[in-house]
Design a protein around this motif. Structure first.
Motif, PDB file in Angstrom:
ATOM      1  N   GLU A 169     -13.861  15.283  27.930  1.00 34.78           N
ATOM      2  CA  GLU A 169     -12.540  14.671  28.056  1.00 34.78           C
ATOM      3  C   GLU A 169     -12.336  13.606  26.983  1.00 34.78           C
ATOM      4  OE1 GLU A 169     -10.888  14.874  32.562  1.00 34.78           O
ATOM      5  OE2 GLU A 169     -11.701  12.958  31.914  1.00 34.78           O
ATOM      6  N   THR A 207      -6.600  15.887  30.565  1.00 33.78           N
ATOM      7  CA  THR A 207      -7.042  15.872  31.952  1.00 33.78           C
ATOM      8  C   THR A 207      -6.780  17.223  32.606  1.00 33.78           C
ATOM      9  OG1 THR A 207      -6.399  13.548  31.972  1.00 33.78           O
ATOM     10  CG2 THR A 207      -6.900  14.544  34.094  1.00 33.78           C
ATOM     11  N   GLU A 208      -5.586  17.752  32.364  1.00 35.72           N
ATOM     12  CA  GLU A 208      -5.238  19.033  32.981  1.00 35.72           C
ATOM     13  C   GLU A 208      -6.065  20.192  32.425  1.00 35.72           C
ATOM     14  OE1 GLU A 208      -0.606  17.705  33.668  1.00 35.72           O
ATOM     15  OE2 GLU A 208      -1.039  19.721  32.906  1.00 35.72           O
ATOM     16  N   GLU A 266      -9.609  20.006  33.712  1.00 40.13           N
ATOM     17  CA  GLU A 266      -9.606  20.391  35.122  1.00 40.13           C
ATOM     18  C   GLU A 266      -9.664  21.918  35.258  1.00 40.13           C
ATOM     19  OE1 GLU A 266     -10.179  19.676  38.785  1.00 40.13           O
ATOM     20  OE2 GLU A 266      -9.917  18.029  37.357  1.00 40.13           O
ATOM     21  N   ARG A 267      -8.853  22.591  34.459  1.00 40.90           N
ATOM     22  CA  ARG A 267      -8.824  24.058  34.521  1.00 40.90           C
ATOM     23  C   ARG A 267     -10.132  24.665  34.000  1.00 40.90           C
ATOM     24  NH1 ARG A 267      -3.104  23.303  33.184  1.00 40.90           N
ATOM     25  NH2 ARG A 267      -3.647  23.448  30.983  1.00 40.90           N
ATOM     26  N   ARG A 308     -13.029  23.245  34.260  1.00 43.51           N
ATOM     27  CA  ARG A 308     -14.017  23.025  35.333  1.00 43.51           C
ATOM     28  C   ARG A 308     -13.881  24.083  36.417  1.00 43.51           C
ATOM     29  NH1 ARG A 308     -14.970  16.701  36.269  1.00 43.51           N
ATOM     30  NH2 ARG A 308     -16.119  17.528  38.022  1.00 43.51           N
ATOM     31  N   ASP A 309     -12.642  24.403  36.750  1.00 40.04           N
ATOM     32  CA  ASP A 309     -12.397  25.461  37.731  1.00 40.04           C
ATOM     33  C   ASP A 309     -13.012  26.772  37.266  1.00 40.04           C
ATOM     34  OD1 ASP A 309     -11.128  23.846  39.445  1.00 40.04           O
ATOM     35  OD2 ASP A 309      -9.078  24.541  38.987  1.00 40.04           O
TER      36      ASP A 309
END
Ligand SMILES: Nc1nc2c(ncn2[C@@H]2O[C@H](COP(=O)(O)OP(=O)(O)OP(=O)(O)O)[C@@H](O)[C@H]2O)c(=O)[nH]1
Ligand SMILES: [Mg+2]
Length: 304
Positions: free
Chosen positions: A42, A56-57, A60-61, A63-64
């Protein structure tokens, strides 16, 4: 790899170097990474000027995807990151108004970003494609501006509407629109003087130019912001100010062959909600290319 793509890749090397540390960890360890890794990634993406929200978004994706085991190997991780970045850069309803006929394009930006060069390159490309082009030189401020445009106009074989130094740029723009209308010109390109986004007077002058052009032009009028990719975060501030003063429809991102922080592309598209239509990768006539989000994202993360 084509010469221009090579230059783009080289120009983005600084961004890649910054990302490099994180990406190497990623490549070495695959998807089995810990919290610290994600926050370091990040930081690296934010450090590349992509903007906090976008990063951030995206992370996040990622990580998913990692959780779903959708990142089986290092290349998959890189491809995923590139796809995320391309997704940020792609605006579904982005029309290339430069290709439309008739079209009037007002070219704006701070000093030295590459406006005049971009006008020249666009004129050349449109003329080569068989379209009728007119250049309006509304930079009545800098002495060499008209001569510089003349060189480009000669190269492209297109006419130019100019005026004396020190005259009102709005009046040159007015004349140029009149002439474009009279001639049935496909593409009118109006070059303007560089100005600091902080100068109230000069921004007011620009908005007057735009008003006059919009009032006189039968063709749709669009404003292209020319942004120097090497200016980083400050470019974002400039873009916002230009947008609030005159309204920006699209961006030409120049000097990507230099050491650019390419992440600024992500930040500016998200922030302004307008597309990047062209990228500049050199000073020559052929060094302006249509912007391809996938290609750009791949060059940014170093995916071949
Ligand atoms: N390397 C590189 N240089 C570029 C690019 N685009 C423009 N330049 C160079 O940047 C310098 C400034 O370009 P101009 O087109 O004069 O910039 P401008 O925005 O019109 O400048 P002002 O009218 O003074 O505000 C020139 O030396 C150009 O050759 C690019 O994509 N890559
Ligand atoms: Mg200029």
């Amino acid at each position: 790899m084509s010469a221009w793509l090579d230059r783009l890749t080289q120009g983005l090397s600084r961004t890649r170097e910054q990302l490099g540390g994180q990406l190497n960890v990623l490549l070495g360890r695959g998807p089995d990474v810990d919290e610290a890794f994600w926050s370091d990634l990040e930081d690296a993406l934010i450090g590349a000027d992509m903007g906090v929200t976008a990063v951030t978004e995206m992370v996040e994706r990622l990580r998913d995807a990692a959780k779903r085991q959708a990142l089986p190997d290092a290349r998959a991780v890189l491809r995923h990151l590139a796809a995320e970045i391309a997704g940020e850069l792609r605006l579904p309803d982005a029309a290339d108004f430069i290709e439309a006929s008739p079209s009037t394009v007002l070219v704006v930006g701070i000093n030295g970003t590459g406006k005049t060069t971009t006008v020249g390159k666009l004129a050349k490309a449109a003329a080569d494609a068989g379209r009728s082009v007119l250049i309006g030189s509304a930079d009545t401020f800098r002495a060499a501006a008209v001569e510089q445009l003349h060189i480009w106009a000669d190269r492209a074989g297109v006419p130019i509407v100019e005026s004396e130094r020190g005259t009102d740029p709005a009046s040159v723009a007015f004349d140029a629109v009149r002439q474009a209308k009279a001639n049935g010109t496909d593409l009118l390109l109006v070059d303007t003087a560089g100005r600091l986004h902080t100068s109230k007077d000069l921004m007011a002058e620009l908005s007057k130019v735009k008003r006059i052009v919009e009032r006189e032009s039968d063709a749709p009028v669009r404003t292209l912001l020319v942004m120097d990719a090497t200016t980083g975060q400050n470019g974002l501030t400039q873009a916002r100010e230009f947008d609030s003063a005159v309204g920006i429809d699209a961006i030409a991102l120049t000097k990507l062959d230099g050491t650019a922080k390419g992440g600024i592309a992500v930040a500016v598209v998200r922030d302004l909600g307008v597309p990047i239509l062209r990228i500049g990768v050199g000073e020559g006539a052929d060094d302006l290319k249509p912007f391809d989000p996938e290609e750009f994202a791949a060059a940014l993360v170093g995916l071949e």
